[in-house]
Motif scaffolding. Structure first.
Motif, mmCIF file in Angstrom:
data_model
loop_
_atom_site.group_PDB
_atom_site.id
_atom_site.type_symbol
_atom_site.label_atom_id
_atom_site.label_comp_id
_atom_site.label_asym_id
_atom_site.label_seq_id
_atom_site.Cartn_x
_atom_site.Cartn_y
_atom_site.Cartn_z
ATOM 1 N N THR A 40 0.846 -1.189 0.000
ATOM 2 C CA THR A 40 0.000 0.000 0.000
ATOM 3 C C THR A 40 0.882 1.239 0.000
ATOM 4 O OG1 THR A 40 -1.692 -1.175 1.278
ATOM 5 C CG2 THR A 40 -1.848 1.224 1.200
ATOM 6 N N LEU A 41 0.667 2.118 -0.957
ATOM 7 C CA LEU A 41 1.446 3.346 -1.062
ATOM 8 C C LEU A 41 0.916 4.376 -0.071
ATOM 9 C CD1 LEU A 41 3.656 4.901 -2.644
ATOM 10 C CD2 LEU A 41 1.852 5.625 -4.224
ATOM 11 N N LEU A 42 1.829 4.976 0.710
ATOM 12 C CA LEU A 42 1.488 6.011 1.687
ATOM 13 C C LEU A 42 2.191 7.293 1.251
ATOM 14 C CD1 LEU A 42 2.096 3.819 4.870
ATOM 15 C CD2 LEU A 42 -0.110 4.312 3.775
ATOM 16 N N GLU A 43 1.412 8.325 0.896
ATOM 17 C CA GLU A 43 1.960 9.453 0.155
ATOM 18 C C GLU A 43 2.312 10.690 0.971
ATOM 19 O OE1 GLU A 43 0.550 10.229 -3.899
ATOM 20 O OE2 GLU A 43 -1.067 8.838 -3.452
ATOM 21 N N ILE B 226 12.123 6.962 -16.582
ATOM 22 C CA ILE B 226 12.778 6.935 -15.274
ATOM 23 C C ILE B 226 12.275 8.136 -14.499
ATOM 24 C CG2 ILE B 226 14.971 7.095 -14.021
ATOM 25 C CD1 ILE B 226 16.337 6.014 -16.596
ATOM 26 N N TYR B 227 11.548 7.889 -13.415
ATOM 27 C CA TYR B 227 11.050 8.968 -12.562
ATOM 28 C C TYR B 227 11.676 8.801 -11.175
ATOM 29 C CZ TYR B 227 7.420 9.311 -16.191
ATOM 30 O OH TYR B 227 6.749 9.431 -17.384
ATOM 31 N N ILE B 228 12.484 9.764 -10.774
ATOM 32 C CA ILE B 228 13.185 9.678 -9.496
ATOM 33 C C ILE B 228 12.876 10.901 -8.648
ATOM 34 C CG2 ILE B 228 15.449 9.688 -8.372
ATOM 35 C CD1 ILE B 228 16.541 8.077 -10.680
ATOM 36 N N PHE C 247 1.279 -1.321 -9.196
ATOM 37 C CA PHE C 247 1.948 -0.441 -8.245
ATOM 38 C C PHE C 247 2.767 0.621 -8.989
ATOM 39 C CE2 PHE C 247 5.366 0.752 -5.290
ATOM 40 C CZ PHE C 247 4.606 1.126 -4.179
ATOM 41 N N GLY C 248 3.376 0.236 -10.103
ATOM 42 C CA GLY C 248 4.110 1.198 -10.912
ATOM 43 C C GLY C 248 3.221 2.322 -11.401
ATOM 44 N N GLN C 249 1.984 1.989 -11.772
ATOM 45 C CA GLN C 249 1.033 3.010 -12.200
ATOM 46 C C GLN C 249 0.694 3.947 -11.049
ATOM 47 O OE1 GLN C 249 -2.119 0.473 -13.649
ATOM 48 N NE2 GLN C 249 -1.314 0.431 -15.744
ATOM 49 N N GLN C 250 0.557 3.388 -9.848
ATOM 50 C CA GLN C 250 0.292 4.226 -8.674
ATOM 51 C C GLN C 250 1.467 5.166 -8.398
ATOM 52 O OE1 GLN C 250 -0.570 0.990 -5.794
ATOM 53 N NE2 GLN C 250 -2.571 1.957 -5.547
ATOM 54 N N MET C 251 2.668 4.646 -8.521
ATOM 55 C CA MET C 251 3.859 5.460 -8.292
ATOM 56 C C MET C 251 3.964 6.564 -9.345
ATOM 57 S SD MET C 251 5.763 4.515 -5.648
ATOM 58 C CE MET C 251 7.465 4.912 -6.075
ATOM 59 N N ALA D 183 1.519 7.924 -11.016
ATOM 60 C CA ALA D 183 0.454 8.899 -10.768
ATOM 61 C C ALA D 183 0.834 9.821 -9.607
ATOM 62 C CB ALA D 183 -0.862 8.181 -10.465
ATOM 63 N N SER D 184 1.430 9.245 -8.566
ATOM 64 C CA SER D 184 1.886 10.052 -7.434
ATOM 65 C C SER D 184 2.970 11.033 -7.866
ATOM 66 C CB SER D 184 2.420 9.133 -6.328
ATOM 67 O OG SER D 184 2.938 9.883 -5.243
ATOM 68 N N PHE D 185 3.879 10.568 -8.690
ATOM 69 C CA PHE D 185 4.959 11.427 -9.187
ATOM 70 C C PHE D 185 4.389 12.591 -10.000
ATOM 71 C CE2 PHE D 185 8.293 12.567 -12.228
ATOM 72 C CZ PHE D 185 9.396 12.721 -11.398
ATOM 73 N N MET D 186 3.423 12.301 -10.864
ATOM 74 C CA MET D 186 2.823 13.348 -11.685
ATOM 75 C C MET D 186 2.057 14.355 -10.832
ATOM 76 S SD MET D 186 3.909 12.918 -14.648
ATOM 77 C CE MET D 186 4.738 11.669 -15.632
ATOM 78 N N ARG D 187 1.430 13.890 -9.753
ATOM 79 C CA ARG D 187 0.762 14.835 -8.848
ATOM 80 C C ARG D 187 1.784 15.761 -8.199
ATOM 81 N NH1 ARG D 187 -2.608 10.319 -7.837
ATOM 82 N NH2 ARG D 187 -1.320 9.611 -6.091
ATOM 83 N N ASP D 188 2.927 15.203 -7.834
ATOM 84 C CA ASP D 188 3.973 16.032 -7.233
ATOM 85 C C ASP D 188 4.504 17.065 -8.227
ATOM 86 O OD1 ASP D 188 3.833 14.878 -4.746
ATOM 87 O OD2 ASP D 188 5.467 13.452 -5.090
ATOM 88 N N LEU D 189 4.557 16.702 -9.508
ATOM 89 C CA LEU D 189 5.042 17.644 -10.510
ATOM 90 C C LEU D 189 4.121 18.865 -10.624
ATOM 91 C CD1 LEU D 189 6.432 15.521 -13.484
ATOM 92 C CD2 LEU D 189 7.559 16.266 -11.379
ATOM 93 N N GLN D 190 2.842 18.668 -10.288
ATOM 94 C CA GLN D 190 1.909 19.791 -10.334
ATOM 95 C C GLN D 190 2.242 20.836 -9.274
ATOM 96 O OE1 GLN D 190 -2.063 18.186 -10.045
ATOM 97 N NE2 GLN D 190 -1.811 16.879 -11.858
ATOM 98 N N ASN D 191 2.943 20.420 -8.228
ATOM 99 C CA ASN D 191 3.361 21.344 -7.168
ATOM 100 C C ASN D 191 4.846 21.676 -7.280
ATOM 101 O OD1 ASN D 191 0.831 21.546 -5.721
ATOM 102 N ND2 ASN D 191 1.159 19.433 -5.081
#
Length: 486
Positions: A118-121, A337-339, A442-446, A448-456
């Motif tokens: 479970t991803l905890l963001e 590659i998203y880091i 899980f990769g898709q979840q990661m 999506a989380s990365f892209m949300r962070d890019l918005q900020n």
């Protein structure tokens, strides 16, 4: 200097209390001590592994990766079929299988099937999961952390852990002697007096450490294992910088990710928990903790999901498997590659791997803090931006309080969440722990989380970046010269 205290140091000057001023002075003193110690012995305190030599060592690919289920090890044919199905779902070629064989050879850790991840963001979400796990514990709780603050959040954790100890649940805690140096001893003594067993990892005080004084060897892991069947791990410390508190009381405050520290963790359930538990027990015993009865801490574990997980633990006495496996994954990347990294002060091997990937058409995106709690790490990171941008790497800067996460997702199928940063201190001198998850879902979840962070975040423009001031360039050059100590 080396990241030693993961806390905010900025209080408004006009509103500082005496305690805040004293705390700031103690932080400054600690940084000065680490600078002196690093200058004196950096040559003997761990080195960056030669990943190129390892990756090109053909013998390391002769060993077939080992896949383990809740029923035991799978045959080579069964293991091959599992990874082939994963490659088909992700659209990858056999480079994934090649990378996994290499990863197996250098880490020795198996791929374990049948897990739920479970991803905890953010901090509040992770803390709620931790308090829920503590509340549900029935036998034992093992907690390992770099920073255990004595602030409101720390007290909530202490109260919850004491309550479980009084209910007959054995609580064992490893806290780092340097990361928690500002926490009053009375805070830990209160837990100890209530039956909780604690060990201080490599105390800074040489008289407390005895003959094994190692001030530059730090335990940077963040791990909680409950009843040997559930683990929560990632980048989060126990500190109020992540949340406003009152999480253990069932509160669910709205979280503004830009106002608190941004971190990422995972909750894991399933057969792989024994791998997390082994790492905790090894450090517990090595630091003089009371021997733990095997049957109490390693129960039989059934499958809980369909995620494939590998646990990577690194120690300075050996080369960093976390670092080398990440470089291998980057070199084998085919699409993206998203880091995300909090403290980026890499060596040439990591830079070359990222730049080469971008030049061959891989979408390489790096997310770093826009503002850092460590004054030298940020200019050291920025000293590499020009060459990365020129190679086609996209760089983003987080616009919130502090970005503390350490994650990577490659080709949407190989993901890692952990405590390890891409700097020399983390790679060569810390005990670290990362969770590798092989899963398209899980990769898709990661992603999506990365892209949300890019918005900020703010993307750097190469042309604009070249217009920075001479003073900034001088600061970057100075910080870059100190990278082996960062």
């Amino acid at each position: 200097m080396a990241r030693v205290l993961r806390r905010r140091t900025s209080a408004r000057a006009g509103n500082q209390t005496a305690d805040e001023i004293q705390s700031g002075l103690r932080r400054l003193l600690c940084r000065m001590l680490v600078v002196i110690a690093s200058v004196a012995c950096v040559g003997g305190c761990g080195t960056i592994p030669d990943s190129d030599a390892l990756i090109h060592d053909r013998r390391l690919y002769w060993h077939h990766y080992k896949v383990v289920s809740d029923l035991g090890p799978l045959s080579a044919r069964q293991s091959h079929e599992i990874i082939k199905r994963l490659e088909e779902r992700s659209g990858k070629t056999d480079v994934l299988e090649r990378h996994l064989a290499f990863e197996q050879a250098i880490s020795g850790s198996p791929l374990v099937t049948g897990n739920r991840v479970t991803l905890l963001e953010n901090g509040a979400e992770t803390y709620r999961a931790m308090f829920a796990a503590i509340e549900g514990a029935t036998h034992n709780i093992n907690l390992e952390t770099y920073i255990f603050d004595g602030d409101q959040i720390g007290k909530e954790f202490a109260n919850a852990l004491i309550a479980k100890q009084q209910q007959g649940v054995q609580v064992n805690i490893i806290y780092d002697g340097f990361g928690s140096v500002l926490t009053r001893r009375s805070f830990f003594n209160r837990m100890r007096s209530n039956g909780i067993r604690l060990v201080e990892f490599d105390p800074i005080n040489p008289f407390a450490a005895g003959f094994r004084w190692a001030p530059l060897h730090r335990d940077h892991r963040k791990l909680m294992v409950v009843d040997g069947s559930l683990a929560i791990t990632g980048g989060i410390n126990i500190s109020g910088v992540y949340s406003s508190g009152l999480i253990s009381k069932g509160k669910n405050p709205s979280v503004n990710v830009l106002k608190t520290w941004r971190d990422t963790d995972v909750q894991v359930e399933g057969p792989v928990i024994s791998e997390f538990q082994e790492l905790f027990v090894a450090n517990w015993l090595e630091q003089g903790g009371t021997p733990l009865r095997f049957s109490d801490y390693f129960p039989a574990l059934d499958a809980r999901g369909n995620q494939i997980v590998r646990v990577l633990g690194s120690v300075p006495q050996e080369f960093s498997t976390i670092y080398v496996t990440l470089i291998s994954a980057i070199r084998n990347a085919e699409s993206n590659i998203y880091i995300t990294d909090a403290y980026f002060a890499p060596d040439s091997q990591m830079l070359e791997a990222l730049e080469d990937a971008a030049r061959r058409g891989v979408d390489v995106r790096l997310l770093f803090p826009g503002h850092s709690n460590e004054p030298l790490i940020q200019p050291a990171a920025r000293s590499h931006f020009s060459e990365l941008l020129d190679a086609g790497v996209k760089i983003y800067l987080w616009q919130g309080e502090m970005l503390h996460a350490k994650t990577a997702t490659i080709d949407g199928v190989w993901s890692t969440v952990g405590s390890s940063n891409l700097d020399w201190w983390s790679i060569a001198r810390n005990d670290e722990i990362n969770t590798v998850v092989l899963s398209v879902h899980f990769g898709q979840q990661m992603n999506a989380s990365f892209m949300r962070d890019l918005q900020n975040s703010e993307q750097l423009d190469s042309a604009t970046w070249q217009q920075r001031s001479v003073l900034e360039r001088i600061e970057e050059a100075f910080a870059r010269s100190l990278e082996p100590m960062l």
